[in-house]
Design an enzyme around this catalytic site. Sequence first.
Site, short mmCIF file in Angstrom:
data_model
loop_
_atom_site.label_atom_id
_atom_site.label_comp_id
_atom_site.label_asym_id
_atom_site.label_seq_id
_atom_site.Cartn_x
_atom_site.Cartn_y
_atom_site.Cartn_z
N GLU A 228 0.89 -1.18 0.00
CA GLU A 228 0.00 0.00 0.00
C GLU A 228 0.92 1.21 0.00
OE1 GLU A 228 -3.10 -0.01 -0.33
OE2 GLU A 228 -3.85 -1.93 0.39
N CYS A 262 -2.41 9.15 2.19
CA CYS A 262 -2.16 8.57 0.85
C CYS A 262 -3.33 8.87 -0.08
CB CYS A 262 -1.94 7.07 0.97
SG CYS A 262 -3.25 6.21 1.84
P1 NAP Z 1 8.24 5.34 4.64
O1 NAP Z 1 9.35 6.27 4.88
O2 NAP Z 1 8.32 4.46 3.46
O3 NAP Z 1 8.09 4.45 5.96
C1 NAP Z 1 7.10 3.48 6.08
C2 NAP Z 1 7.66 2.33 6.89
O4 NAP Z 1 8.65 1.67 6.13
C3 NAP Z 1 8.34 2.77 8.18
O5 NAP Z 1 8.11 1.82 9.17
C4 NAP Z 1 9.80 2.80 7.78
O6 NAP Z 1 10.67 2.65 8.87
C5 NAP Z 1 9.88 1.60 6.86
N1 NAP Z 1 10.93 1.64 5.87
C6 NAP Z 1 11.33 2.69 5.13
N2 NAP Z 1 12.30 2.31 4.27
C7 NAP Z 1 12.51 0.99 4.49
C8 NAP Z 1 13.40 0.02 3.93
N3 NAP Z 1 14.25 0.34 2.94
N4 NAP Z 1 13.36 -1.23 4.40
C9 NAP Z 1 12.51 -1.56 5.38
N5 NAP Z 1 11.65 -0.70 5.96
C10 NAP Z 1 11.65 0.57 5.51
O7 NAP Z 1 6.87 6.09 4.52
P2 NAP Z 1 6.27 7.15 5.54
O8 NAP Z 1 6.95 8.43 5.29
O9 NAP Z 1 6.28 6.61 6.92
O10 NAP Z 1 4.76 7.18 5.09
C11 NAP Z 1 4.30 7.99 4.09
C12 NAP Z 1 4.07 7.23 2.82
O11 NAP Z 1 3.17 6.17 3.07
C13 NAP Z 1 3.41 8.06 1.75
O12 NAP Z 1 3.98 7.77 0.52
C14 NAP Z 1 1.96 7.61 1.80
O13 NAP Z 1 1.26 7.84 0.62
C15 NAP Z 1 2.14 6.17 2.10
N6 NAP Z 1 0.89 5.60 2.63
C16 NAP Z 1 0.20 4.74 1.86
C17 NAP Z 1 -1.00 4.22 2.30
C18 NAP Z 1 -1.82 3.28 1.47
O14 NAP Z 1 -2.70 2.63 2.02
N7 NAP Z 1 -1.59 3.17 0.18
C19 NAP Z 1 -1.47 4.58 3.56
C20 NAP Z 1 -0.73 5.47 4.33
C21 NAP Z 1 0.47 5.96 3.84
P3 NAP Z 1 11.41 3.95 9.51
O15 NAP Z 1 10.37 4.85 10.01
O16 NAP Z 1 12.24 3.35 10.58
O17 NAP Z 1 12.22 4.55 8.39
#
Ligand code: NAP
Length: 531
Positions: A228, A262
Amino acid sequence: MPIQSLNPATGKLLRSFEPLTPEALNAKLAIAASAARTYPAETLDQRIFWMRRLAALLDADREELAATMTTEMGKTLASARAEVSKCAAACRYYAENAARILTPEPIDTESAQSYVRYDPIGIVLAVMPWNFPLWQVFRFVAPALMAGNVGLLKHASNVPQCALAIEALVRRAGFPRGSFQTLLIEARQVESLLSDDRVAAVTVTGSEAAGRAIAAQAGWLIKKTVLELGGSDPFIVLPSADLDEAVPSAIKARCINNGQSCIAAKRFIVHEDIYDEFEQRFVAGMAALRVGDPTLGTTEIGPLATAQILDDLLDQVSRAKAAGGRVLTGGERALDVNGGDEGNYFQPTVIAGVLPTAPICQEEIFGPVALLFRIGSLDEAIELANHTPFGLAASAWTTDTAEQQRLAVELQSGAVFFNAIVASDPRLPFGGVKRSGYGRELSTAGMREFLNAKTVVVAGPAREAQPSLFEQPKSEPRNEKPSEFLQIADHLRKFEHRKGPPPVDEPLEPESAPRDGKDRPPTRGSILGLR
Ligand code: NAP
């Protein structure tokens, strides 16, 4: 690096945690593996009982949980309260519907019997984002536990207190030790966790980068994934739209969760016949939003969750201007609650005239910044709406049924909402296409993502189906903690007898809770495969 909980409204450090050592992580995995062997044997009635208690605990602890979210990531207290209620509603939805979703399905063949069973697959890892710190996790945990899977949560590093609060709630509800655990780990520790044979699958909600990294590894390991990811949802307004409805909805759709959703509308595509009026009213509404302390009831927009998001947004606004954009309101950092720049505040912003081909139009803008486009026809609206690598959802405003039919077919997205803002709903599948990810959460589809649809065929002459084949071992739900149960019994009774969903102060991303709110325990017949 310590995992830090910072208040984004003030920049103050709230708490700090050391990430789990490899040894501690391994110990938690061993507990999860043990639970994965025993937990699926719990009867469905028992799991439903615990799930209802979880819903009741969410309702009982709503204020405390909402305050934790607001201080850790800055959402307004009103929206945080609504988020807690929505989590309770999802628990009740799965308690109510698990029997239907999990019941084996008979299939007519020439064999004596053939049917599909839905069996749990074991440990599912959830990598989750901070923007809806409870809701994102509950839409994973409720179906996972209901189905007999075991959950491990790697939550975003900026919401460790929310992550721990969820684990505590699940335990207090009575779910067995190890059936759900929070792991305070860094992103770089996910790789070794996922490669462990005891972990069966992974669900990721987050950025494209995180999804790509985890799915690449999971693909190599041949482990199931649901992704997602981000979105750049269009909000299309055509001449038949009721602007009295469309304009306030556009503002809400862009600014929900301080602009960090999102499924927030990010690109506003408006027909030239109504463009000028829409622009004038939309800009006035965005400019009038009250930015400030998220704990105050009057605040409509709180701070962005981290300083990095603020920096990214400033950079995106400057690139939008360089691509021909005119800032019609906002465009700058806003002062924090103390009149300084310690908090991560940004002014609600509208930018018009950016070249649709500019790279900025291909990005997700995560904050209260709207890009406004003028189009001359439905064809142009569809082309522009689809001109993005993302495909999460779309909101379109038209009362013309022919236009609705074309948009429903031609928009490349996981959902299309007409004359309404996009909302997640436990009853409806949620997920995207293109680089917004794959797989679905919520509803029947979401629960079955992490189940083994096992085909069972019994050879021989066709005969009447035998319900006993599908029957689960039956026992009365246990209640290990009578005193605690008594404490929440009042809440449980209250919500069981209420018609309709729990109260919601303010829409969540936006809100739409299940309307069927009857919390009946399933009858014995309903957990049999055939009736
Ligand atoms: P993010 O930086 O990708 O982080 C999300 C999760 O992934 C966190 O727990 C993060 O850990 C972990 N993570 C990041 N890079 C990783 C890697 N290389 N390997 C393993 N784990 C990793 O995203 P965010 O800034 O928290 O959230 C915002 C994004 O989420 C936006 O793009 C939004 O659109 C999307 N989102 C999508 C939905 C949907 O249902 N489609 C819903 C909500 C949000 P750390 O925090 O420790 O880095």
